[in-house]
Design an enzyme around this catalytic site. Structure first.
Site, PDB file in Angstrom:
ATOM      1  N   ASP A 111       0.861  -1.147  -0.064  1.00  0.00           N
ATOM      2  CA  ASP A 111      -0.120   0.040  -0.094  1.00  0.00           C
ATOM      3  C   ASP A 111       0.862   1.192   0.083  1.00  0.00           C
ATOM      4  OD1 ASP A 111      -1.796   2.316   0.395  1.00  0.00           O
ATOM      5  OD2 ASP A 111      -2.842   1.186   2.037  1.00  0.00           O
ATOM      6  N   SER A 122      -0.457  13.047 -15.402  1.00  0.00           N
ATOM      7  CA  SER A 122      -1.469  13.266 -16.224  1.00  0.00           C
ATOM      8  C   SER A 122      -1.686  14.461 -16.972  1.00  0.00           C
ATOM      9  CB  SER A 122      -2.863  12.801 -15.222  1.00  0.00           C
ATOM     10  OG  SER A 122      -3.943  13.441 -15.939  1.00  0.00           O
ATOM     11  N   TYR A 175      -7.762  15.303  -7.951  1.00  0.00           N
ATOM     12  CA  TYR A 175      -6.984  14.566  -8.815  1.00  0.00           C
ATOM     13  C   TYR A 175      -5.813  15.575  -9.417  1.00  0.00           C
ATOM     14  CZ  TYR A 175      -5.403  11.244 -12.434  1.00  0.00           C
ATOM     15  OH  TYR A 175      -4.652  10.532 -13.564  1.00  0.00           O
ATOM     16  N   ALA A 176      -6.373  16.658  -9.923  1.00  0.00           N
ATOM     17  CA  ALA A 176      -5.398  17.469 -10.678  1.00  0.00           C
ATOM     18  C   ALA A 176      -4.627  18.085  -9.526  1.00  0.00           C
ATOM     19  CB  ALA A 176      -6.234  18.701 -11.148  1.00  0.00           C
ATOM     20  N   ALA A 177      -5.145  18.339  -8.364  1.00  0.00           N
ATOM     21  CA  ALA A 177      -4.114  18.699  -7.289  1.00  0.00           C
ATOM     22  C   ALA A 177      -3.012  17.915  -7.100  1.00  0.00           C
ATOM     23  CB  ALA A 177      -4.849  19.156  -5.887  1.00  0.00           C
ATOM     24  N   SER A 178      -3.457  16.422  -6.817  1.00  0.00           N
ATOM     25  CA  SER A 178      -2.377  15.466  -6.514  1.00  0.00           C
ATOM     26  C   SER A 178      -1.313  15.412  -7.855  1.00  0.00           C
ATOM     27  CB  SER A 178      -2.873  13.967  -6.426  1.00  0.00           C
ATOM     28  OG  SER A 178      -3.578  13.473  -7.518  1.00  0.00           O
ATOM     29  N   LYS A 179      -1.801  15.622  -9.092  1.00  0.00           N
ATOM     30  CA  LYS A 179      -0.723  15.524 -10.205  1.00  0.00           C
ATOM     31  C   LYS A 179      -0.087  16.608 -10.346  1.00  0.00           C
ATOM     32  CE  LYS A 179      -1.998  11.228 -11.562  1.00  0.00           C
ATOM     33  NZ  LYS A 179      -0.877  10.268 -11.170  1.00  0.00           N
TER      34      LYS A 179
HETATM   35  N1  LIG Z   1      -5.613   5.718 -17.788  1.00  0.00           N
HETATM   36  C1  LIG Z   1      -5.550   6.610 -18.108  1.00  0.00           C
HETATM   37  O1  LIG Z   1      -6.434   7.132 -18.656  1.00  0.00           O
HETATM   38  C2  LIG Z   1      -4.544   7.675 -17.293  1.00  0.00           C
HETATM   39  C3  LIG Z   1      -4.340   8.905 -17.765  1.00  0.00           C
HETATM   40  C4  LIG Z   1      -3.446   9.673 -17.087  1.00  0.00           C
HETATM   41  C5  LIG Z   1      -2.689   9.265 -15.955  1.00  0.00           C
HETATM   42  N2  LIG Z   1      -2.961   7.971 -15.510  1.00  0.00           N
HETATM   43  C6  LIG Z   1      -2.173   7.535 -14.447  1.00  0.00           C
HETATM   44  O2  LIG Z   1      -1.479   6.517 -14.618  1.00  0.00           O
HETATM   45  C7  LIG Z   1      -1.477   5.695 -13.671  1.00  0.00           C
HETATM   46  C8  LIG Z   1      -1.863   4.241 -13.602  1.00  0.00           C
HETATM   47  O3  LIG Z   1      -3.164   4.227 -13.884  1.00  0.00           O
HETATM   48  P1  LIG Z   1      -4.161   3.203 -14.630  1.00  0.00           P
HETATM   49  O4  LIG Z   1      -4.579   3.890 -15.696  1.00  0.00           O
HETATM   50  O5  LIG Z   1      -3.102   2.191 -15.199  1.00  0.00           O
HETATM   51  O6  LIG Z   1      -5.245   2.537 -13.941  1.00  0.00           O
HETATM   52  P2  LIG Z   1      -5.412   1.168 -12.888  1.00  0.00           P
HETATM   53  O7  LIG Z   1      -5.422   0.200 -13.979  1.00  0.00           O
HETATM   54  O8  LIG Z   1      -6.650   1.544 -12.176  1.00  0.00           O
HETATM   55  O9  LIG Z   1      -4.450   1.104 -12.030  1.00  0.00           O
HETATM   56  C9  LIG Z   1      -3.772   1.585 -11.201  1.00  0.00           C
HETATM   57  C10 LIG Z   1      -2.872   1.046 -10.327  1.00  0.00           C
HETATM   58  O10 LIG Z   1      -2.398   1.943  -9.030  1.00  0.00           O
HETATM   59  C11 LIG Z   1      -2.620   0.690  -8.126  1.00  0.00           C
HETATM   60  N3  LIG Z   1      -2.820   1.292  -6.766  1.00  0.00           N
HETATM   61  C12 LIG Z   1      -4.045   2.145  -6.434  1.00  0.00           C
HETATM   62  N4  LIG Z   1      -3.779   2.358  -5.052  1.00  0.00           N
HETATM   63  C13 LIG Z   1      -2.476   2.075  -4.610  1.00  0.00           C
HETATM   64  C14 LIG Z   1      -2.175   1.728  -3.401  1.00  0.00           C
HETATM   65  N5  LIG Z   1      -2.788   2.525  -2.461  1.00  0.00           N
HETATM   66  N6  LIG Z   1      -1.046   1.373  -2.980  1.00  0.00           N
HETATM   67  C15 LIG Z   1      -0.513   0.840  -4.219  1.00  0.00           C
HETATM   68  N7  LIG Z   1      -0.832   0.690  -5.430  1.00  0.00           N
HETATM   69  C16 LIG Z   1      -2.141   1.505  -5.751  1.00  0.00           C
HETATM   70  C17 LIG Z   1      -3.514  -0.362  -8.430  1.00  0.00           C
HETATM   71  O11 LIG Z   1      -3.130  -1.497  -7.754  1.00  0.00           O
HETATM   72  P3  LIG Z   1      -4.111  -2.203  -6.560  1.00  0.00           P
HETATM   73  O12 LIG Z   1      -5.642  -1.841  -6.750  1.00  0.00           O
HETATM   74  O13 LIG Z   1      -3.736  -3.591  -6.474  1.00  0.00           O
HETATM   75  O14 LIG Z   1      -3.401  -1.615  -5.468  1.00  0.00           O
HETATM   76  C18 LIG Z   1      -3.092  -0.425  -9.909  1.00  0.00           C
HETATM   77  O15 LIG Z   1      -2.244  -1.372 -10.013  1.00  0.00           O
HETATM   78  C19 LIG Z   1      -2.088   6.483 -12.502  1.00  0.00           C
HETATM   79  O16 LIG Z   1      -1.071   7.194 -11.689  1.00  0.00           O
HETATM   80  C20 LIG Z   1      -3.213   7.361 -13.243  1.00  0.00           C
HETATM   81  O17 LIG Z   1      -3.206   8.526 -12.411  1.00  0.00           O
HETATM   82  C21 LIG Z   1      -3.701   7.212 -16.405  1.00  0.00           C
END
Ligand SMILES: NC(=O)c1ccc[n+]([C@@H]2O[C@H](COP(=O)([O-])OP(=O)(O)OC[C@H]3O[C@@H](n4cnc5c(N)ncnc54)[C@H](OP(=O)(O)O)[C@@H]3O)[C@@H](O)[C@H]2O)c1
Length: 270
Positions: A65, A144, A157-161
């Site tokens: 986590d 992002s 979300y925007a604030a965190s990024k």
């Molecule tokens: N997909 C898009 O359109 C998009 C666009 C811009 C940016 N992003 C960024 O890309 C990154 C990956 O997102 P994704 O699109 O691949 O989404 P996703 O498929 O939902 O994957 C998110 C990953 O983060 C992990 N996670 C969430 N909370 C966690 C925690 N407390 N500790 C450890 N791991 C955690 C999840 O694993 P568990 O649930 O197993 O913990 C999962 O492996 C994110 O940072 C997201 O903001 C995505």
């Protein structure tokens, strides 16, 4: 080939159980990297590790986590124990939200999103840094487009990024003298379950996507572009010609970009 630069490299990936993190692990494994995977769902991680091994890579994983400092530390330590160091750290774990700020009924979303998206990256980076300095390695953050400009319904979300961008842009300058590159990735829409997992106004996952997923980029293509940027040690990658144009436009007509974001959300495209 560019991605062959990752051969034998030790790569730590947070959020490797799904979506972008999982695909990064698979592509890196195919190019001979040794990957170290962290996320909360251990069973999913085990499956990804097996798939990596099936593609010729070596993989270790640990239930993590990332919002807990001791978990982040243990993930960095696993890389050192199993493979002897860290060459690349990819801070990828994250989640989003979907609600106008004033309609939020559970304000804990603010703390939760900062703890995972921002503090999780801070913790993991801190414990990986001595090893990255030793290897003159690569530090990577998955931000992002929302980390470049504000988007309604995505304020927290925007604030965190944006926080991630400020942190990693500063580290880039601090780490230059140690030969550690910092690449910040700014993807647009990528086909992953992120929108299903987004927290709604009640602080619970929405369970379904609010956009037409057909318009999102395939995860394989998005990750290939991201890894090429990391291989080249680029400072950042803003994904999509429209997004790059929007950033230029923001310099001269920021309120126009605000209106574009507003229209895009109200038409259901974002
Ligand atoms: N997909 C898009 O359109 C998009 C666009 C811009 C940016 N992003 C960024 O890309 C990154 C990956 O997102 P994704 O699109 O691949 O989404 P996703 O498929 O939902 O994957 C998110 C990953 O983060 C992990 N996670 C969430 N909370 C966690 C925690 N407390 N500790 C450890 N791991 C955690 C999840 O694993 P568990 O649930 O197993 O913990 C999962 O492996 C994110 O940072 C997201 O903001 C995505």
């Amino acid at each position: 080939m560019l991605l062959d630069r990752f051969k034998d490299k030790i790569v730590v990936i947070s959020g490797a159980s799904s979506g972008i993190g999982r695909e990064m692990a698979l592509q890196l494994a195919r190019h001979g990297a040794r990957v170290v995977l962290g996320a909360r769902r251990e069973e999913e991680l085990r499956r990804v590790a097996e798939e990596c091994a099936g593609r010729g890579g070596q993989a270790a994983y640990r239930r993590t986590d990332i919002s807990r400092e001791e978990d982040a530390r243990a993930l960095a330590e696993l890389a050192v124990e199993r493979f002897g160091g860290i060459d690349v750290l990819i801070n990828n774990a994250g989640f989003t939200m979907y609600s106008p700020f004033e309609e939020l009924r559970d304000l804990s979303v603010a703390e939760r999103i900062m703890r995972v998206n921002f503090l999780g990256s801070v913790y993991l980076t801190y414990y990986a840094l001595p090893h990255l300095k030793k290897s003159r390695g690569r530090l990577v953050a998955v931000s992002s487009l929302t980390g470049k400009t504000g988007v309604p319904t995505r304020s927290l979300y925007a604030a965190s990024k944006h926080a991630m961008a400020g942190f990693f842009d500063s580290l880039r300058i601090e780490l230059k003298k140690h030969g550690v590159s910092v690449t910040v990735l700014y993807p647009g829409f990528v086909k992953t379950p992120i929108r299903e997992n987004a927290l709604g106004p009640d602080g619970k996952p929405l369970g379904s996507s609010h956009i037409d997923e057909g318009s999102a980029m395939e995860v394989e293509e998005a990750v290939r572009r991201m890894l090429e940027a990391v291989a080249r040690r680029k400072r950042e990658l803003v994904m999509g010609a429209r997004a790059r144009l929007g950033l230029w436009l923001k310099l001269i007509a920021p309120s126009l970009v605000d209106r574009m974001a507003e229209r895009s959300v109200s038409s259901g495209k974002t």
